[in-house]
Design an enzyme around this catalytic site. Structure first.
Site, PDB file in Angstrom:
ATOM      1  N   ASP A 107      34.231  42.962  49.597  1.00 15.59           N
ATOM      2  CA  ASP A 107      32.938  42.516  49.076  1.00 15.59           C
ATOM      3  C   ASP A 107      32.151  41.912  50.236  1.00 15.59           C
ATOM      4  OD1 ASP A 107      34.094  40.073  49.512  1.00 15.59           O
ATOM      5  OD2 ASP A 107      34.106  39.439  47.428  1.00 15.59           O
ATOM      6  N   SER A 108      30.954  41.430  49.976  1.00 12.26           N
ATOM      7  CA  SER A 108      30.091  40.975  51.071  1.00 12.26           C
ATOM      8  C   SER A 108      30.200  39.486  51.333  1.00 12.26           C
ATOM      9  CB  SER A 108      28.638  41.280  50.723  1.00 12.26           C
ATOM     10  OG  SER A 108      28.242  40.469  49.626  1.00 12.26           O
ATOM     11  N   GLY A 109      30.864  38.768  50.439  1.00  6.64           N
ATOM     12  CA  GLY A 109      30.874  37.309  50.524  1.00  6.64           C
ATOM     13  C   GLY A 109      29.739  36.687  49.732  1.00  6.64           C
ATOM     14  N   GLY A 110      28.767  37.491  49.318  1.00  7.54           N
ATOM     15  CA  GLY A 110      27.597  36.963  48.619  1.00  7.54           C
ATOM     16  C   GLY A 110      27.964  36.230  47.344  1.00  7.54           C
ATOM     17  N   ASP A 161      24.224  40.366  48.908  1.00 14.03           N
ATOM     18  CA  ASP A 161      23.217  40.299  47.846  1.00 14.03           C
ATOM     19  C   ASP A 161      23.109  38.859  47.363  1.00 14.03           C
ATOM     20  OD1 ASP A 161      25.738  40.178  46.672  1.00 14.03           O
ATOM     21  OD2 ASP A 161      25.056  41.052  44.798  1.00 14.03           O
ATOM     22  N   GLN A 204      20.670  44.480  41.386  1.00  9.76           N
ATOM     23  CA  GLN A 204      20.626  43.196  40.670  1.00  9.76           C
ATOM     24  C   GLN A 204      19.546  43.283  39.586  1.00  9.76           C
ATOM     25  OE1 GLN A 204      22.615  40.635  40.616  1.00  9.76           O
ATOM     26  NE2 GLN A 204      23.945  41.086  42.361  1.00  9.76           N
ATOM     27  N   GLY A 231      25.966  41.168  39.398  1.00  5.17           N
ATOM     28  CA  GLY A 231      25.339  40.180  38.529  1.00  5.17           C
ATOM     29  C   GLY A 231      25.729  40.301  37.068  1.00  5.17           C
ATOM     30  N   CYS A 320      57.403  49.727  28.654  1.00  3.11           N
ATOM     31  CA  CYS A 320      56.611  49.506  29.888  1.00  3.11           C
ATOM     32  C   CYS A 320      57.496  49.814  31.100  1.00  3.11           C
ATOM     33  CB  CYS A 320      56.110  48.067  29.941  1.00  3.11           C
ATOM     34  SG  CYS A 320      55.285  47.653  31.487  1.00  3.11           S
ATOM     35  N   CYS A 322      57.163  48.654  34.100  1.00  2.00           N
ATOM     36  CA  CYS A 322      57.070  47.666  35.185  1.00  2.00           C
ATOM     37  C   CYS A 322      58.416  46.997  35.446  1.00  2.00           C
ATOM     38  CB  CYS A 322      55.990  46.624  34.896  1.00  2.00           C
ATOM     39  SG  CYS A 322      56.571  45.175  33.995  1.00  2.00           S
ATOM     40  N   CYS A 325      59.552  44.387  32.760  1.00  2.06           N
ATOM     41  CA  CYS A 325      60.005  44.933  31.483  1.00  2.06           C
ATOM     42  C   CYS A 325      61.276  45.775  31.623  1.00  2.06           C
ATOM     43  CB  CYS A 325      58.887  45.748  30.838  1.00  2.06           C
ATOM     44  SG  CYS A 325      57.489  44.736  30.346  1.00  2.06           S
TER      45      CYS A 325
HETATM   46 ZN   LIG Z   1      55.842  45.473  31.820  1.00  2.00          ZN
END
Ligand SMILES: [Zn+2]
Length: 393
Positions: A107-110, A161, A204, A231, A320, A322, A325
């Protein structure tokens, strides 16, 4: 868009192909796409986990690959302050520094800078702000933000921005911030030099339909590689967000570039924004709520602080894939949370990111198979009538 110089896509650091455009019957603006970046390809619609300090909190790159992250977002503001973009550049750039081989968007830091409230002041040339770490004074201009992102070496950089909170901002302030954002967009384009880095512009205009339309027109007229809609994902309602997207996205219907809605992360919000025609998303939300003990499951969420989970031998979510899980019970995870054990943060984050990234996989599969409307209906039914046992919402 033929006069933007976007035709010679082979020389650009990023290309975007719409594999399956939105149907012509207008039932949805959802579409399937393919991004090519210097560090690999990305299937869209895509969700980007956020690695604020060059790490998605509690996960290492192998975990990120396992949860299915195709691309991550890193925060320019944080990395500029610590460890410093010049140090990251000396150490080989952000990919090398954090050992992440896949694409990165900065991102820009804005957003962070403008969110500092009393710690910053905005003028037409840039933003002066005080570090949240040590109170030292810094200044971001469009040129500075681009230089920092070029040093970090992300695949996709974003213009500086001036976002404003969707609510509680007077129209005059929204308009001023929009005009400033447009002027900064031109300066970012002029400053940006790195040939292996794409640059996205940001629309924006708050919740004002005419300002949003004007901003979309202005930003889309510039030769960016992609269009961010900024925004939003703040304090607006889902309906207000949708109404705003319904202004911006139709104006980009014939535009060849990816559309990125900044800051959105709950499955219901993602589904609606995909339907509105958005290709890219990021948010800290799934990881942040995981660390607080809230785990997402189909139709709702589990709050592991609830005492009943201390005796629950089931996995968080049946089926799941993951790490949490596959291996552990709700009882064990609830215990880790109460004992404030570090392992909890990793396992909970793995689950919630797997949940949201697998949801994006399902969205892409539904689009490819022409059953996106069925998926939307199914999700609405699930929300209205959650059947999974142990849901707290
Ligand atoms: Zn999971």
């Amino acid at each position: 868009m033929t006069d933007l110089g976007l035709a010679a896509t082979s020389n650009r650091p990023l290309t975007f192909d719409v594999l399956l455009p939105a149907p012509t019957d207008g039932s949805t603006r959802a579409r399937l796409g393919h991004l090519r970046t210097p560090h690999g390809d990305v299937q869209t619609p895509v969700f980007m986990p956020v690695g604020t300090n060059a790490t998605v909190k509690a996960l290492d790159p192998d975990d990120l690959v396992e949860v299915g992250a195709q691309i991550i977002l890193c925060n320019t503001y944080h990395l500029y302050l610590r460890p410093g973009h010049e140090r990251v550049a000396r150490l080989g750039g952000l990919h090398e520094f954090m050992a992440w081989k896949r694409p990165i968007l900065t991102d820009s830091g804005g957003y962070q800078v403008v969110s500092l409230g009393d710690l910053r002041s905005v003028d037409d040339d840039g933003v002066t702000f005080r570090s949240h770490l040590d109170g030292s004074t810094h200044r971001f201009t469009p040129e500075r933000s681009i230089a920092v992102q070029e040093a970090l070496g992300s695949d996709i950089a974003v213009c500086l921005d001036q976002p404003v909170a969707p609510h509680a901002t007077a129209r005059r302030e929204v308009a001023e911030a929009m005009v400033r954002t447009h002027s900064w967009a031109e300066r970012c384009l002029a400053a940006h030099q790195r040939p292996d880095q794409a640059l996205f512009g940001i629309v924006q205009g708050g919740l004002e339909p005419d300002l949003r339309a004007e901003s979309t027109r202005v930003i889309a007229s510039m030769p960016f590689d992609g269009i961010c809609i900024g925004g939003l994902a703040g304090d607006e309602s889902a309906r207000q967000r949708r109404e705003t997207l319904d202004v911006c996205v139709p104006m980009l219907a014939d535009d060849p570039r990816p559309r990125y809605l900044m800051g959105l992360g709950s499955p219901a919000d993602l589904l609606d924004a995909v339907d509105a025609g958005i290709d890219m998303f990021d948010s800290v939300l799934p990881a942040r709520v995981a660390r607080n003990g809230t785990l997402w499951v189909p139709g709702g969420r589990l709050n592991l602080r609830n005492t009943r989970f201390l005796d629950d031998p089931r996995p968080i979510q049946e089926g799941c894939r993951c790490r949490a899980c596959r291996t552990f019970t709700r009882a064990y995870l609830a215990h880790l949370l109460r004992a404030d054990e570090l392992l909890f943060y990793r396992l909970a984050t793995c689950h919630n990111l797997t949940f949201v990234l697998d949801f994006m996989v399902r969205i892409r599969a539904a689009l490819a198979e022409g059953r996106f409307a069925d998926l939307v209906r199914e999700q609405v039914a699930l929300r209205d009538n959650p059947t999974a046992d142990g849901l707290s919402a």
